[in-house]
Every structure is written in structure tokens, then in C-alpha cells.
Design a protein around this motif. Structure first.
Motif, PDB file in Angstrom:
ATOM      1  N   MET A  40      12.251  -2.641  -6.025  1.00  0.00           N
ATOM      2  CA  MET A  40      12.258  -1.613  -4.662  1.00  0.00           C
ATOM      3  C   MET A  40      12.090  -1.945  -3.068  1.00  0.00           C
ATOM      4  O   MET A  40      12.659  -1.684  -2.066  1.00  0.00           O
ATOM      5  N   LEU A  41      11.913  -3.544  -2.769  1.00  0.00           N
ATOM      6  CA  LEU A  41      11.471  -4.200  -1.702  1.00  0.00           C
ATOM      7  C   LEU A  41      12.676  -3.877  -0.538  1.00  0.00           C
ATOM      8  O   LEU A  41      13.238  -4.260   0.562  1.00  0.00           O
ATOM      9  N   PRO A  42      13.682  -4.784  -1.770  1.00  0.00           N
ATOM     10  CA  PRO A  42      15.359  -5.168  -0.986  1.00  0.00           C
ATOM     11  C   PRO A  42      16.301  -3.574  -0.469  1.00  0.00           C
ATOM     12  O   PRO A  42      16.412  -3.774   0.188  1.00  0.00           O
ATOM     13  N   VAL A  91       2.172   1.880   6.980  1.00  0.00           N
ATOM     14  CA  VAL A  91       1.643   2.995   5.519  1.00  0.00           C
ATOM     15  C   VAL A  91       2.034   4.149   5.360  1.00  0.00           C
ATOM     16  O   VAL A  91       3.301   4.548   5.080  1.00  0.00           O
ATOM     17  N   PHE A  92       2.577   4.911   6.534  1.00  0.00           N
ATOM     18  CA  PHE A  92       2.249   6.313   7.093  1.00  0.00           C
ATOM     19  C   PHE A  92       3.815   6.550   6.809  1.00  0.00           C
ATOM     20  O   PHE A  92       5.055   7.253   6.522  1.00  0.00           O
ATOM     21  N   PHE A  93       5.101   5.153   7.981  1.00  0.00           N
ATOM     22  CA  PHE A  93       6.192   5.040   7.346  1.00  0.00           C
ATOM     23  C   PHE A  93       6.584   4.803   6.576  1.00  0.00           C
ATOM     24  O   PHE A  93       7.214   5.679   5.997  1.00  0.00           O
ATOM     25  N   LEU A  94       6.070   3.513   5.655  1.00  0.00           N
ATOM     26  CA  LEU A  94       6.785   3.277   4.732  1.00  0.00           C
ATOM     27  C   LEU A  94       6.479   4.070   3.203  1.00  0.00           C
ATOM     28  O   LEU A  94       7.339   4.478   2.179  1.00  0.00           O
ATOM     29  N   ALA A 113       0.514  -1.551   0.053  1.00  0.00           N
ATOM     30  CA  ALA A 113      -0.302  -0.127   0.255  1.00  0.00           C
ATOM     31  C   ALA A 113       0.556   0.949  -0.118  1.00  0.00           C
ATOM     32  O   ALA A 113       0.600   1.693  -0.902  1.00  0.00           O
ATOM     33  N   ALA A 114       1.690   1.332   1.153  1.00  0.00           N
ATOM     34  CA  ALA A 114       2.280   2.330   0.656  1.00  0.00           C
ATOM     35  C   ALA A 114       4.020   2.917  -0.741  1.00  0.00           C
ATOM     36  O   ALA A 114       3.516   4.049  -1.213  1.00  0.00           O
ATOM     37  N   TYR A 115       4.204   1.803  -1.106  1.00  0.00           N
ATOM     38  CA  TYR A 115       4.810   2.090  -2.850  1.00  0.00           C
ATOM     39  C   TYR A 115       3.232   2.108  -3.812  1.00  0.00           C
ATOM     40  O   TYR A 115       3.903   3.259  -4.333  1.00  0.00           O
ATOM     41  N   VAL A 116       2.698   1.802  -3.951  1.00  0.00           N
ATOM     42  CA  VAL A 116       1.305   2.610  -4.304  1.00  0.00           C
ATOM     43  C   VAL A 116       1.102   3.992  -4.481  1.00  0.00           C
ATOM     44  O   VAL A 116       1.533   4.839  -5.157  1.00  0.00           O
ATOM     45  N   LEU A 117       1.044   4.229  -2.753  1.00  0.00           N
ATOM     46  CA  LEU A 117       0.663   5.336  -2.592  1.00  0.00           C
ATOM     47  C   LEU A 117       2.016   6.265  -2.332  1.00  0.00           C
ATOM     48  O   LEU A 117       2.110   7.528  -3.150  1.00  0.00           O
ATOM     49  N   ALA A 118       3.362   5.779  -2.098  1.00  0.00           N
ATOM     50  CA  ALA A 118       3.920   6.733  -3.038  1.00  0.00           C
ATOM     51  C   ALA A 118       5.176   6.835  -4.256  1.00  0.00           C
ATOM     52  O   ALA A 118       5.140   7.966  -4.915  1.00  0.00           O
ATOM     53  N   ARG A 119       4.511   5.852  -4.997  1.00  0.00           N
ATOM     54  CA  ARG A 119       4.995   6.428  -6.015  1.00  0.00           C
ATOM     55  C   ARG A 119       4.443   6.275  -8.072  1.00  0.00           C
ATOM     56  O   ARG A 119       4.269   6.459  -8.382  1.00  0.00           O
ATOM     57  N   PHE A 120       2.685   6.122  -6.982  1.00  0.00           N
ATOM     58  CA  PHE A 120       1.823   6.209  -8.318  1.00  0.00           C
ATOM     59  C   PHE A 120       0.509   7.770  -8.302  1.00  0.00           C
ATOM     60  O   PHE A 120       0.527   8.495  -6.931  1.00  0.00           O
ATOM     61  N   ASP A 121       0.749   7.799  -8.832  1.00  0.00           N
ATOM     62  CA  ASP A 121      -0.701   9.294  -8.677  1.00  0.00           C
ATOM     63  C   ASP A 121      -1.944   8.387  -9.453  1.00  0.00           C
ATOM     64  O   ASP A 121      -1.909   8.471 -10.885  1.00  0.00           O
ATOM     65  N   PHE A 122      -3.119   8.850  -8.624  1.00  0.00           N
ATOM     66  CA  PHE A 122      -4.921   7.984  -9.199  1.00  0.00           C
ATOM     67  C   PHE A 122      -5.478   8.917  -8.881  1.00  0.00           C
ATOM     68  O   PHE A 122      -4.628  10.040  -7.515  1.00  0.00           O
ATOM     69  N   PRO A 123      -6.797   8.811  -8.700  1.00  0.00           N
ATOM     70  CA  PRO A 123      -7.691  10.416  -8.864  1.00  0.00           C
ATOM     71  C   PRO A 123      -7.836   9.232  -6.703  1.00  0.00           C
ATOM     72  O   PRO A 123      -7.520   8.285  -6.915  1.00  0.00           O
ATOM     73  N   GLY A 124      -8.290   9.957  -5.586  1.00  0.00           N
ATOM     74  CA  GLY A 124      -8.117   9.575  -4.082  1.00  0.00           C
ATOM     75  C   GLY A 124      -6.955   8.967  -4.290  1.00  0.00           C
ATOM     76  O   GLY A 124      -7.601   8.498  -2.720  1.00  0.00           O
ATOM     77  N   ASN A 125      -6.308   9.102  -4.774  1.00  0.00           N
ATOM     78  CA  ASN A 125      -4.269   8.558  -3.763  1.00  0.00           C
ATOM     79  C   ASN A 125      -4.605   9.677  -1.929  1.00  0.00           C
ATOM     80  O   ASN A 125      -4.282   9.007  -1.148  1.00  0.00           O
ATOM     81  N   ARG A 126      -4.523  10.891  -2.224  1.00  0.00           N
ATOM     82  CA  ARG A 126      -4.292  11.638  -1.457  1.00  0.00           C
ATOM     83  C   ARG A 126      -5.116  11.382  -0.376  1.00  0.00           C
ATOM     84  O   ARG A 126      -5.034  11.266   1.496  1.00  0.00           O
ATOM     85  N   PHE A 127      -6.206  11.092  -0.550  1.00  0.00           N
ATOM     86  CA  PHE A 127      -7.247  11.066   0.309  1.00  0.00           C
ATOM     87  C   PHE A 127      -7.276   9.146   0.983  1.00  0.00           C
ATOM     88  O   PHE A 127      -7.864   9.698   2.433  1.00  0.00           O
TER      89      PHE A 127
END
Length: 309
Positions: free
Chosen positions: A219-221, A186-189, A123-137
Motif C-alpha cells: 500500500m505504501l508504494p 493525516v487529512f491529506f493521506l 495513522a491515515a492508513y488505519v483511519l481509511a481502511r479499518f472500521d473501529f469504534p471511535g474512528n471518526r472521532f
């Protein structure tokens, strides 16, 4: 005709003001520190020493008391034991059922820790690397979960787990631990994944790697220091969790360590086995101390990653 440059004239010194040259300090000598800085350093070091003593002394006293008999605990609580009573540990491990509580805790914390790190990192990787509608929400929903008091969720959580048929089960407790730990993970990662270089992921995409392969193999390693840091924090919180298992796990055969220690402390009013209680307490502390001692360098790297670019 060849011309030569003449040196620039030196401006005359003003009348009454002598011209002085400042020489650099000799090599190998540090400039003298100001008294204010020395006082501040001494004060901060003194505070750290006092804090370390306040933390370490109770731990050492608990370990020392776990090797005493009941008479020495009350007769001379601050003295060293006359001999090492290892039977306190064996009695707590077998008669107080600390072995069963320890096994249940390892199963619950191990399963919830793996699930939290896998789901939280994805979840953190998607929120940090991809822009989509509702990302910040979605991101702020996770942040809001950190500010929600667990006390307010106990009653509805009990009915939800009961209706799902997961009450008094270890896997039900694992799912609750995962949901409880995901917001902070999620907040930390998310902040950690934002510090990783984008060029590495773009190179993997150019070579034909899929999004899942890029995440798990590249990315995970690279996020290993952050995973270890947040894993240690989640391990501490889940290992010492008492309120959730007390409400959701009332089966005596499936109690965790915190419940077992409380049960052992309550039984002291009838049996008086204080030495066994301290032995069980030290058993519960050892895995936490060992985890931090082993991974302390990775914890510091994960906390300071991204601070300096």
C-alpha cells in the motif's frame, strides 16, 4: 411462401415546412468557438501571465542583486551587475554562519519530514481502511488540529518542551515540527488511501501477508504520489518556519535558516552588508525551488489522484 419486408413509408412533410437534412461538420475541422469563450480564455490567460510576472520578477531580482556590490544595490537597483561578485556568497556562507544555519535546518527538516510521513501515513492508513469504534472521532481530532492557531499554543508548548528537557535542542524542535505537521498529513493521506484499490490488499491477505507487510510493501508504494505531494507541502512549511524555532530554540549555535536570516538582516544596521544578505536569502530559497522543480510532476499526480475513476 416467403415474405419480404417493405421499407417503412416516409411521413409526408407538413405543408409549408420544408424538410432539410443537417450534414455533420467535415472531418479535421473544429467547430467555431463562441466569442464568450474566447474572451474568457483571453482574460484567464492574462491573469495567469500577470500573476507569473508578479511571482517570478522578485525572485529574479533577488538573484541578480545577490551578485552586486553594496554600491550598485542602492545606486542602480534595477540594472544588471557589472560583474558577478561571488565573494558575496562566500562571505555569507562563512562570516555570516549561513553554513551552520543551513546544516541545522537540514537536520531538523529532514528528521521531522521523515517522522511526519511515517507516522502520518500509518495513522491515515488505519483511519481509511479499518472500521473501529471511535474512528471518526479520532479523524475529526486530527481535523481539529488544523484549525487550532499555533499562536495560542506557544506559551503552553514552551513550558511542555521545557519540562521535558527538550528546550534549545534540535531533536526537541523535530518533535514539535512533527506534531505541527501531522494534522494536515493525516487529512491529506486519509483521502488518498481511500482511493487505492481494496482488491490488492485483499489479495495480499489471502497470500498470508500480515497487516504491517501489506502496508509497507504494497500500500505504501502505491501511495507514492500522495506521499510526495504532502511531503513537498510539509517541506515548504517546515523549511520556512520561523515562529516555533524563535520560541523554542534560543541557542545561537542551533539556529535555523530563518533565524539566521533575521539575525543577518538586523546586523545590516551596523555593518551594511546588504549584498551578503541577498546572497543568504537566495541560499535559503534554492532548496525549496529545487525540490519543487524535481518533484512537480509527482505533486500534480498526487493532487489529481482519485479525481477521475
Amino acid at each position: 411462401m416467403k415474405t419480404t419486408e417493405s421499407p417503412a413509408p416516409v411521413p409526408p412533410a407538413e405543408s409549408g415546412v420544408p424538410v432539410t437534412k443537417t450534414s455533420p461538420p467535415p472531418a479535421g475541422k473544429r467547430p467555431a468557438r463562441k466569442p464568450e469563450g474566447q474572451v474568457l480564455d483571453a482574460f484567464s490567460h492574462g491573469i495567469l501571465v500577470v500573476w507569473a510576472v508578479m511571482v517570478v520578477l522578485p525572485l529574479l531580482w533577488a538573484v541578480m542583486t545577490s551578485f552586486k556590490d553594496d554600491g550598485s544595490i542602492f545606486g542602480s537597483p534595477w540594472s544588471f551587475p557589472d560583474r558577478l561578485h561571488f565573494d558575496n556568497w562566500s562571505r555569507a556562507w562563512t562570516e555570516a554562519h549561513m553554513s551552520d544555519y543551513f546544516l541545522n535546518t537540514v537536520l531538523v527538516v529532514g528528521g521531522s519530514l521523515v517522522g511526519t510521513l511515517v507516522l502520518g501515513s500509518m495513522a491515515a492508513y488505519v483511519l481509511a481502511r479499518f472500521d473501529f469504534p471511535g474512528n471518526r472521532f479520532v479523524y475529526y481530532l486530527f481535523i481539529g488540529g488544523m484549525s487550532f492557531p499555533i499562536m495560542l499554543a506557544l506559551v503552553p508548548l514552551f513550558y511542555v518542551v521545557n519540562n521535558m528537557g527538550l528546550l534549545n535542542t534540535l531533536h526537541g524542535l523535530i518533535l514539535v515540527y512533527i506534531a505541527y505537521s501531522l494534522p494536515f498529513t493525516v487529512f491529506f493521506l486519509t483521502a488518498f488511501f481511500r482511493t487505492l484499490p481494496t482488491s490488492v490488499a485483499e489479495a495480499a491477505f489471502v497470500d498470508g501477508a500480515s497487516h504491517s507487510r501489506t502496508f509497507f510493501q504494497i500500500m505504501l508504494p502505491m501511495a507514492r504520489p500522495g506521499l510526495i505531494s504532502v511531503g513537498i507541502f510539509n517541506f515548504l512549511g517546515q523549511w520556512n518556519q520561523y515562529m516555533l524555532p524563535t520560541v523554542l530554540n534560543t541557542d545561537p549555535d542551533k539556529r535555523v535558516l530563518t533565524q539566521g536570516l533575521v539575525q543577518l538582516a538586523v546586523s545590516q544596521g551596523y555593518k551594511g552588508d546588504w549584498s551578503g544578505l541577498f546572497a543568504g536569502l537566495v541560499m535559503a530559497m534554492l532548496p525549496v525551488l529545487a525540490a519543487y522543480v524535481v518533484f512537480q510532476r509527482q505533486v500534480v499526480q498526487g493532487l489529481t489522484a482519485g479525481a477521475v475513476k
